[in-house]
Scaffold this motif. Structure first.
Motif, short mmCIF file in Angstrom:
data_model
loop_
_atom_site.label_atom_id
_atom_site.label_comp_id
_atom_site.label_asym_id
_atom_site.label_seq_id
_atom_site.Cartn_x
_atom_site.Cartn_y
_atom_site.Cartn_z
N HIS A 154 0.83 -1.21 0.00
CA HIS A 154 0.00 0.00 0.00
C HIS A 154 0.86 1.25 0.00
CE1 HIS A 154 0.73 0.88 4.29
NE2 HIS A 154 0.13 2.05 4.07
N LEU A 155 0.28 2.34 -0.45
CA LEU A 155 0.90 3.65 -0.32
C LEU A 155 -0.16 4.61 0.22
CD1 LEU A 155 -0.09 5.71 -2.86
CD2 LEU A 155 1.35 4.13 -4.16
N SER A 156 0.29 5.63 0.94
CA SER A 156 -0.65 6.55 1.57
C SER A 156 -0.19 7.99 1.38
CB SER A 156 -0.82 6.23 3.06
OG SER A 156 0.40 6.37 3.74
N TYR A 157 -1.15 8.91 1.38
CA TYR A 157 -0.84 10.33 1.20
C TYR A 157 -2.04 11.16 1.65
CZ TYR A 157 -3.58 9.65 -3.09
OH TYR A 157 -4.58 9.32 -3.99
N ASP A 158 -1.77 12.43 1.92
CA ASP A 158 -2.82 13.39 2.26
C ASP A 158 -3.39 13.95 0.98
OD1 ASP A 158 -4.46 15.39 3.27
OD2 ASP A 158 -2.80 16.72 3.80
N VAL A 204 -9.24 1.33 -1.85
CA VAL A 204 -8.77 2.58 -1.24
C VAL A 204 -9.53 2.78 0.06
CG1 VAL A 204 -8.69 5.10 -1.45
CG2 VAL A 204 -8.18 3.66 -3.44
N THR A 205 -8.82 3.23 1.09
CA THR A 205 -9.49 3.67 2.31
C THR A 205 -9.14 5.13 2.56
OG1 THR A 205 -7.70 3.11 3.86
CG2 THR A 205 -9.27 1.36 3.29
N VAL A 206 -10.04 5.84 3.16
CA VAL A 206 -9.79 7.23 3.54
C VAL A 206 -10.30 7.42 4.96
CG1 VAL A 206 -11.95 8.01 2.49
CG2 VAL A 206 -10.14 9.66 2.95
N THR A 207 -9.50 8.10 5.77
CA THR A 207 -9.84 8.32 7.16
C THR A 207 -10.26 9.77 7.36
OG1 THR A 207 -8.27 6.64 7.87
CG2 THR A 207 -9.03 8.20 9.54
N THR A 219 -6.38 11.41 4.90
CA THR A 219 -5.39 10.41 4.53
C THR A 219 -6.01 9.34 3.63
OG1 THR A 219 -4.22 10.77 6.61
CG2 THR A 219 -3.70 8.75 5.39
N VAL A 220 -5.44 9.22 2.44
CA VAL A 220 -5.88 8.23 1.45
C VAL A 220 -4.85 7.11 1.40
CG1 VAL A 220 -6.40 7.83 -0.99
CG2 VAL A 220 -7.04 10.00 0.08
N TYR A 263 5.31 12.56 -6.49
CA TYR A 263 5.93 11.38 -7.07
C TYR A 263 4.93 10.72 -8.02
CZ TYR A 263 9.11 11.99 -3.11
OH TYR A 263 9.98 12.52 -2.20
N GLY A 264 5.46 10.10 -9.07
CA GLY A 264 4.61 9.42 -10.03
C GLY A 264 4.63 7.91 -9.83
N TYR A 265 3.45 7.29 -9.85
CA TYR A 265 3.32 5.84 -9.72
C TYR A 265 2.45 5.31 -10.86
CZ TYR A 265 5.11 6.28 -4.94
OH TYR A 265 5.89 6.54 -3.85
N LYS A 266 2.86 4.17 -11.43
CA LYS A 266 2.07 3.57 -12.50
C LYS A 266 0.84 2.84 -11.97
CE LYS A 266 5.89 3.05 -15.78
NZ LYS A 266 6.67 2.09 -16.61
N LEU A 267 0.90 2.38 -10.72
CA LEU A 267 -0.22 1.69 -10.09
C LEU A 267 -0.65 0.46 -10.89
CD1 LEU A 267 -2.43 4.72 -8.95
CD2 LEU A 267 -0.62 3.54 -7.68
N ARG A 268 0.31 -0.29 -11.39
CA ARG A 268 -0.02 -1.53 -12.09
C ARG A 268 -0.51 -2.59 -11.11
NH1 ARG A 268 4.64 -3.83 -15.49
NH2 ARG A 268 5.84 -3.25 -13.65
#
Length: 218
Positions: free
Chosen positions: A22-26, A66-69, A207-208, A38-43
Motif C-alpha cells: 500500500h501507499l498513503s498520502y494526504d 482505497v481507504t480514507v480516514t 489520509t488516502v 511522485y509518479g506511480y504507474k499503479l499496475r
C-alpha cells in the motif's frame, strides 16, 4: 525456498502466500503548500510479478481498494448534531449519504463506511466473510460481481473519533495501464465529498491509502 521447505516436512501440506502492499498520502497536501510529488504507474500485482519472471498460479485471489480516514472534528459534529444529543445517527447518516452521492456517476459502487471505532480490513469474499474483533472490522467484497455493494458499520449511540470510507476496484478497473483511471475517479469523488461536508483541507489531513492484495497457494 518454500518449495524446498515443503519437501522437508514430514507431512504433505499447502502453503498460502499473501502479498499486501500500500501507499498513503494526504489528499490535500498541495493545499498545505507541499509542492513535491511522485509518479506511480499503479499496475496490478499479477502483471508486476510476471514482469519479473515470477509466474503465479492462475488460481489466485486479488483485491485492490482505497481507504480514507475522516477525523470527526468538533466543527463537523456541531454542524450535523444537536447540542448534547445522544443520538448520533444524523451525523453518520449524513456522511453516508454524501459519500454515496459523491461516488455516484463515477463507476464507484463497491463502497463501505466504518464508524464503529474499528479499523477496516478488506478481503475478497471468495475467502473471507464479514467479521470483527476488538480492533478490526473485516469487510468482504466480491470484485467480480457487477452488482453494487454498499456496506455500513456504525451505531447511533456510539460517537467515534474518526470515520473510515472504503472504495473497492472492480476487475474492469485493472487496465493495461494500471489503476490510474480508478484513482482519478476516487480522488474526484473524495474531493467532492470533502467539499459537501465543508472539510478544511488547508488545516486538516484527509489520509488516502491505496491497497493491493494478492494471495495464492503453493
Amino acid at each position: 525456498m518454500l518449495n524446498q521447505l515443503k519437501e522437508q516436512l514430514a507431512e504433505p501440506c499447502s502453503i498460502k502466500l499473501r502479498d499486501h502492499q500500500h501507499l498513503s498520502y494526504d489528499l490535500f497536501a498541495k493545499a498545505k503548500g507541499q509542492k513535491e510529488s511522485y509518479g506511480y504507474k499503479l499496475r496490478g500485482l499479477y502483471p508486476r510479478y510476471q514482469a519479473r519472471q515470477c509466474e503465479l498460479p492462475v488460481e489466485h485471489s486479488d483485491i485492490t481498494y482505497v481507504t480514507v480516514t475522516l477525523p470527526l472534528s468538533r466543527a463537523l459534529k456541531q454542524q450535523l448534531l444537536h447540542e448534547r444529543s445522544e443520538d448520533f445517527s444524523p451525523l453518520y447518516q449524513t456522511l453516508q449519504d454524501k459519500f454515496q452521492q459523491a461516488c455516484a456517476g463515477k463507476k464507484l459502487d463497491r463502497l463501505a463506511m466504518v464508524a464503529n471505532g474499528l479499523t477496516p480490513l478488506v478481503r475478497n469474499s471468495k475467502w473471507d466473510q464479514h467479521d470483527k474483533n476488538r480492533e478490526l472490522q473485516k469487510i468482504s467484497f466480491n470484485p467480480d460481481c457487477s452488482e453494487p455493494q454498499y456496506l455500513t458499520f456504525w451505531q447511533a449511540d456510539n460517537l467515534v473519533e474518526s470515520a473510515h470510507f472504503v472504495l473497492v476496484a472492480s476487475q474492469e478497473d485493472n487496465t493495461e495501464m494500471g489503476y490510474g483511471r480508478f484513482m482519478n475517479q476516487v480522488e474526484d469523488a473524495l474531493r467532492s465529498f470533502a467539499k459537501s461536508i465543508g472539510f478544511d483541507g488547508q488545516h486538516q489531513n484527509l489520509t488516502v491509502r491505496f491497497f493491493q492484495h494478492i494471495s495464492y497457494v503453493l
